[in-house]
Scaffold this active site. Sequence first.
Site, PDB file in Angstrom:
ATOM      1  N   TYR A  60      13.296  -2.497  -5.830  1.00  0.00           N
ATOM      2  CA  TYR A  60      12.131  -2.725  -6.685  1.00  0.00           C
ATOM      3  C   TYR A  60      10.950  -1.790  -6.428  1.00  0.00           C
ATOM      4  CZ  TYR A  60       8.192  -5.313  -8.708  1.00  0.00           C
ATOM      5  OH  TYR A  60       7.083  -5.667  -9.405  1.00  0.00           O
ATOM      6  N   CYS A  90       0.812  -1.206   0.000  1.00  0.00           N
ATOM      7  CA  CYS A  90       0.000   0.000   0.000  1.00  0.00           C
ATOM      8  C   CYS A  90       0.847   1.259   0.000  1.00  0.00           C
ATOM      9  CB  CYS A  90      -0.863   0.057   1.263  1.00  0.00           C
ATOM     10  SG  CYS A  90      -2.012  -1.297   1.388  1.00  0.00           S
ATOM     11  N   GLY A 147       0.082   0.407  -5.017  1.00  0.00           N
ATOM     12  CA  GLY A 147      -1.161  -0.349  -4.887  1.00  0.00           C
ATOM     13  C   GLY A 147      -2.145   0.071  -5.956  1.00  0.00           C
ATOM     14  N   ASN A 183       0.127   0.929   5.735  1.00  0.00           N
ATOM     15  CA  ASN A 183       1.038   0.245   4.805  1.00  0.00           C
ATOM     16  C   ASN A 183       1.881  -0.738   5.620  1.00  0.00           C
ATOM     17  OD1 ASN A 183       4.042   1.290   3.014  1.00  0.00           O
ATOM     18  ND2 ASN A 183       2.812  -0.528   2.746  1.00  0.00           N
ATOM     19  N   GLY A 184       1.816  -2.008   5.254  1.00  0.00           N
ATOM     20  CA  GLY A 184       2.578  -3.029   5.982  1.00  0.00           C
ATOM     21  C   GLY A 184       1.679  -4.191   6.346  1.00  0.00           C
TER      22      GLY A 184
END
Length: 464
Positions: free
Chosen positions: A250, A10, A36, A110-111
Amino acid sequence: MVSEGPKESCGVFGVFGQDTAAKLTYFGLYALQHRGQESCGIVTSTGRTIHEHKGMGLVPEVFDEQTLNQLPGHTAIGHVRYSTTGSSIAKNAQPFVVSHGEMTLAIGHNGNLTNAKQLRRDLEKRGSIFQTTMDSEIIVHLLARNLQAGIEDALVTAVSKIEGAFSCILMTENKLIAFRDSKGFRPLCLGILNGGYVVASETCALDLVDAQYLRDIEPGEILIINEDGLRSLKPFSEARHSYCIFEYIYFARPDSNIYGQNVYSVRKRLGTQLAKEHPIEADLVMPFPDSGNYAAIGYCQGLGIPLAMGVIRNHYVGRTFIEPTQSMRDFGVKVKLNPVREILNQKRVVIVEDSIIRGTTSKMRIKALREAGAKEVHMVVSCPPHRYPCYYGIDFSTKGELIACQHSVGEVQSYIGLDSLGYLSLPGMVDSTGYDRDRFCLACFNGEYPVEPPDDISKLCLEH
Ligand code: SF4
């Protein structure tokens, strides 16, 4: 369409103290779309009332001028989601909004929480009723249980119970709160804009709205933003940091600065290091756009081999398309990346890749290069083999999804159909970041998990 590689969980974005908070958040989410693509949402506050709009799809598919005009307020938080806990369905879109007593809370996360299953089970035993199957909702329930102590104390209590990776933004009617786990797995930064504040997963989102970068939210920090300005709480003892090194390789956008380093520069240094570790005699070096672009620049500069774009990307391919006819071979690969025969014919080619997860996409692409006349096809990868799952917010959460977990480098090479395959060493990868090894999470490469994951964790573990 073929699966193309690992997906981030996210991205989050928040604004405090701006009349156009919803619109700024819309642009911020645009900049974070790479983190996302399944769903997105914006929640705003006027100081008294909360407004929300969420939906499945990309930011420009979910929002338009009209929906943004229906989101008044000077404070906003937004979220783009790729599901790593809970299905990709509308009710799991974030920010997640809940009203409790006099207060309305909205959260974007996020996570991944590693103790989500146990916490949810405990909360349900004590009467909590969950609306979604996301681990993020657990944070809200933990908060609600202690709100009588005030939002800040309640948050400290909630954060002390959750484990794993979380870079979050939380909004009440009159506060924006950013908090990050004590290991700092996922990035989160703070900027200033016309006297107001902006919080974002990556600095590229600050750039787009002309906010000036101030600093990162520190691991373990709870940052409260209200009319009085900024206030930082650090209620937890310091932990060894475990920044996700794969953000550099990435996930993050190359124009972002992550953990104080520019991502483009780190990727180029990864390529230079690859050239030292795996020099190959070849006619040209090429990435598959847009995966190894910046490492490829470093690799070809390191060896003095020309860089060429041996495949051309169609930028207008959507996420789904009508099934092709039987006679259109390898349609899924070619519709997105078409090899250029004039560049590849009779050439010895080195592909620079940023990772090989399942190997299926690489296999199809290499076949297409050979059919276009490439004489030799070698591949170098700007990180070590992925041998272990990630439990901190990336979508390779089982060993079965990782080709290097099941097979040796030689076996991966022959499966993909390469003349040679070289991965960057772990020390080479870490050195390229300019930081010490003990600053990072390297678990998907070496199996040393900074936070021990439970046995039964999976994307759908809260749905069973
Ligand atoms: S396991 Fe890998 S992808 Fe996951 S947080 Fe650690 S370094 Fe990042």
